[in-house]
Design a protein around this motif. Structure first.
Motif: not given
Length: 292
Positions: A189-196
């Protein structure tokens, strides 16, 4: 009763069973490898002679043993990465959000593991059949030249490798699936928020988190693939031109075809030493990787 004595008392029966059915047979086999135990010794132990390391020296002078050793290493070197890749790919597919009816896929992928090796090997012999096999039928439909999978020395070992990967990848898939489900979802979820993107998450989250699981799977797969026997025994009988003779198949022929049981036992201990050495190397390099 103090704790150490109670522990030994409780573990005693299990240790006695291990001593009786593991350590004593191993010691007896080691002693057997130092003799010329053969069919004549079976008739009378008076014919048994102590030959020391002669069985091991004879192996080093046997071209077929080196051929079997090379075939086994080829099988391990090609089969282990393919099996791990197929297992990881299937686990990622089942664990993804896009996968539907996951229990069915888990069952289908794991089914080859629990089926009889001899039964599925016979079926795959027909799949590889030169004239009537399904695989050659598909190749012919695509306009490609049919192959003599099990009769050509260049294709026999790749055919066995593909069969072994199909037969065994489901077991490792379950282990990878358990490892994937232990990775916290917050990281993704954190990676998705960072645009990964998905490939970046696979590279920087999934694979590093699966490093201990990957090591265990590679170790189990490697030790299993070194014990190649049933596949060439059922499908090719070591042929063609000895291109699929493995170390265990060579040991089987020495022990139960030619009744050189002393030499066959020596082959088993040579294989054990090789597996132990490769395992130590794997532990060393894996330890460095996990520390980094």
């Amino acid at each position: 009763m103090n704790t150490p004595r109670a522990a030994w008392l409780l573990a005693g029966p299990a240790l006695a069973v291990i001593l009786l059915f593991f350590f004593l047979p191993v010691c007896a086999a080691l002693a057997l490898s130092l003799t010329d135990f053969d069919l004549y010794a079976l008739a009378s132990l008076k014919n048994l002679r102590f030959v020391g390391l002669d069985n091991y020296l004879q192996l080093l002078r046997t071209p077929l043993f080196w051929k079997a050793l090379a075939n086994t290493f080829i099988f391990v070197a090609a089969g282990v990465p393919l099996s791990i890749a197929a297992s990881l790919g299937a686990a990622l597919l089942i664990n993804s959000r896009l996968a539907w009816f996951k229990p069915m896929f888990r069952t289908v992928f794991f089914a080859p593991v629990v089926t009889s090796m001899v039964a599925v090997a016979v079926i795959w012999r027909y799949l590889y059949h030169t004239r009537y096999g399904v695989i050659n039928y598909v190749l012919d439909s695509l306009g490609l030249q049919p192959l003599d999978w099990l009769g050509d020395p260049h294709f026999a070992m790749p055919a066995i490798i593909l069969f072994a990967v199909w037969k065994n990848f489901g077991y490792n898939m379950i282990i990878f699936l358990a490892g994937l489900q232990c990775i916290p979802g917050d990281l993704y979820e954190a990676a998705e928020l960072d645009g990964a993107r998905r490939f970046a998450m696979l590279r920087h989250i999934t694979l590093p988190a699966l490093a201990p699981t990957m090591f265990m799977v590679s170790l189990l797969t490697m030790t299993g693939y070194f014990q190649l026997f049933a596949e060439p025994y059922v499908m090719t009988q070591g042929g063609p031109l000895q291109s699929t003779v493995s170390v265990l198949y060579f040991m089987y022929e020495q022990g139960f075809k030619w009744w050189n049981l002393g030499r066959a036992t020596a082959v088993a201990f040579v294989l054990f030493v090789l597996m132990f050495g490769v395992t130590l190397l794997q532990l060393r390099f894996a330890g460095r990787g996990l520390e980094e």
